[in-house]
Design a protein around this motif. Structure first.
Motif, PDB file in Angstrom:
ATOM      1  N   ASP A 106       9.080 -28.986  12.129  1.00 30.20           N
ATOM      2  CA  ASP A 106       9.210 -27.545  11.906  1.00 30.20           C
ATOM      3  C   ASP A 106      10.070 -27.240  10.678  1.00 30.20           C
ATOM      4  O   ASP A 106       9.835 -26.260   9.965  1.00 30.20           O
ATOM      5  N   ALA A 127      18.215 -31.588  17.997  1.00 31.28           N
ATOM      6  CA  ALA A 127      16.895 -31.085  18.365  1.00 31.28           C
ATOM      7  C   ALA A 127      16.929 -29.620  18.784  1.00 31.28           C
ATOM      8  O   ALA A 127      15.890 -28.959  18.828  1.00 31.28           O
ATOM      9  N   GLN A 128      18.134 -29.096  19.062  1.00 35.36           N
ATOM     10  CA  GLN A 128      18.247 -27.711  19.517  1.00 35.36           C
ATOM     11  C   GLN A 128      19.674 -27.215  19.311  1.00 35.36           C
ATOM     12  O   GLN A 128      20.544 -27.953  18.845  1.00 35.36           O
ATOM     13  N   LEU A 156      20.700 -28.013  15.615  1.00 30.76           N
ATOM     14  CA  LEU A 156      19.526 -27.541  14.884  1.00 30.76           C
ATOM     15  C   LEU A 156      19.903 -26.413  13.924  1.00 30.76           C
ATOM     16  O   LEU A 156      19.393 -26.350  12.791  1.00 30.76           O
ATOM     17  N   THR A 208       9.591 -32.868  16.767  1.00 27.66           N
ATOM     18  CA  THR A 208       9.066 -31.510  16.597  1.00 27.66           C
ATOM     19  C   THR A 208       9.999 -30.669  15.725  1.00 27.66           C
ATOM     20  O   THR A 208       9.553 -29.933  14.836  1.00 27.66           O
ATOM     21  N   ALA A 209      11.301 -30.783  15.977  1.00 26.48           N
ATOM     22  CA  ALA A 209      12.275 -30.024  15.199  1.00 26.48           C
ATOM     23  C   ALA A 209      12.207 -30.389  13.728  1.00 26.48           C
ATOM     24  O   ALA A 209      12.221 -29.516  12.851  1.00 26.48           O
ATOM     25  N   ALA A 248      11.320 -33.935  21.135  1.00 22.01           N
ATOM     26  CA  ALA A 248      11.949 -32.702  20.656  1.00 22.01           C
ATOM     27  C   ALA A 248      12.484 -32.861  19.239  1.00 22.01           C
ATOM     28  O   ALA A 248      12.362 -31.948  18.415  1.00 22.01           O
ATOM     29  N   VAL A 249      13.069 -34.005  18.932  1.00 15.13           N
ATOM     30  CA  VAL A 249      13.637 -34.182  17.597  1.00 15.13           C
ATOM     31  C   VAL A 249      12.534 -34.340  16.555  1.00 15.13           C
ATOM     32  O   VAL A 249      12.664 -33.877  15.414  1.00 15.13           O
ATOM     33  N   LYS A 303      19.266 -26.360   9.838  1.00 13.79           N
ATOM     34  CA  LYS A 303      18.618 -25.262   9.117  1.00 13.79           C
ATOM     35  C   LYS A 303      19.505 -24.742   7.986  1.00 13.79           C
ATOM     36  O   LYS A 303      19.045 -24.508   6.863  1.00 13.79           O
TER      37      LYS A 303
END
Length: 247
Positions: free
Chosen positions: A51, A17-18, A22, A47-48, A44-45, A26
Motif C-alpha cells: 500500500d 503493519a499498523q 505504520l 499488505t502495508a 499484514a506487513v 507513512k
C-alpha cells in the motif's frame, strides 16, 4: 512529498503493519525516506508495504525477540536500499493483569518483546551505523514507564527499561556518530486503545490537560524530528508526547 528531511535515507521500523509504526512509515516516506517494515504478521506487513508503494517500501516478517530475525530485517534494508540510517524499535504487546494475577509467562512475554526486542534492535542497528559513522535510533517507550499503570507491572517495567537502555546505548555510540533517543507516548488513538472499556478510556481522558487523545501521526512527527538532522545535537533524550498528561 511534504518535505525532504530524510531524502536518501533508509529507515527500519518494527511493529509497522499498523498503528503508530505504520504512521511513522507513512510520515518517513512523505519526508523522502525508503522504509523497511518489520512485523510478526507476515500478511499484514506485506499488505502495508504494498500500500505504501513497492518503490519505497518493503515488508519483512520478523520476531523482534529473535536476533536472527532482527539481523535479517536489517540486512533486507541494506540489500534493498543500501543502508540503515534510522532504526525505530516500536514493536510491542500487552498482557495486562494485576500483580497478584499476572503469570510469569505474561511477564516474560512483555519483557521479551519490549525490552529484549528493543535491545536487539538497538544493538544490531548500532553495529551497522557505527561503520557508517552516522545513524539515528528511536526507541518507543511509554508514559507508563514514567508513572506506572494499574495492571501493567510488566509493561511499565519494560517501558522504563527502554529509557535506561536508550541512555546507556547513547553514551556508548555517540563518539561513532550514532544517536539514540526515546519517545514516551501517552493515550494515542489506535485500534488497541479504542478497544478499552469506556470507563477506562474516560478515566485516562480526564488526566489529559489538552482534553483529547493523540493521533498516531502526532507520534510519527516526533519520530521524524528525532530521525532527521533537526535533532542533530540530541542523544539520550526522552520526549513525552502526552497532551500534558503526567507533567
Amino acid at each position: 512529498m511534504s518535505d525532504a528531511l530524510l531524502s536518501g535515507k533508509t529507515a527500519v521500523i518494527t511493529g509497522a503493519a499498523q498503528g503508530i509504526g505504520l504512521a511513522i512509515a507513512k510520515r518517513f516516506i512523505a519526508s523522502g525516506a525508503n522504509v523497511v517494515l518489520g512485523d510478526m504478521n507476515a500478511d499484514a506487513v506485506a499488505t502495508a508495504a504494498a500500500d505504501l508503494g513497492a518503490d519505497v517500501a518493503s515488508g519483512v516478517a520478523a520476531n523482534v525477540t529473535s536476533a536472527d530475525d532482527v539481523a535479517a530485517l536489517l540486512k533486507a534494508a541494506q540489500d534493498r536500499f543500501g543502508s540503515v540510517d534510522v532504526m525505530v524499535n516500536n514493536a510491542g504487546i500487552t498482557r495486562d493483569a494485576s500483580l497478584r494475577k499476572m503469570t510469569e509467562e505474561q511477564f516474560d512475554q512483555v519483557i521479551s518483546v519490549h525490552l529484549k526486542g528493543t535491545w536487539l534492535g538497538t544493538k544490531l542497528a548500532a553495529e551497522i551505523m557505527r561503520e557508517q559513522g552516522s545513524g539515528s535510533i528511536i526507541n518507543m517507550s511509554s508514559i507508563s514507564g514514567k508513572v506506572g499503570n494499574f495492571g501493567q507491572s510488566n509493561y511499565a517495567a519494560a517501558k522504563a527499561g527502554i529509557v535506561a537502555l536508550s541512555k546507556a546505548a547513547a553514551r556508548e555510540v555517540a563518539p561513532k556518530g550514532v544517536r539514540v533517543n526515546s519517545i514516551q507516548p501517552g493515550l494515542i488513538r489506535t485500534a488497541m486503545t479504542e478497544a478499552m472499556p469506556k470507563d477506562a478510556w474516560d478515566s485516562k481522558m480526564a488526566e489529559i490537560p489538552m482534553g483529547r487523545a493523540g493521533e498516531p501521526d502526532e507520534i510519527a512527527k516526533v519520530a521524524l524530528f528525532l530521525a532527521s538532522d533537526l535533532s542533530s545535537y540530541m542523544t539520550g533524550t526522552v520526549l513525552e508526547v502526552t497532551g500534558g498528561r503526567y507533567m
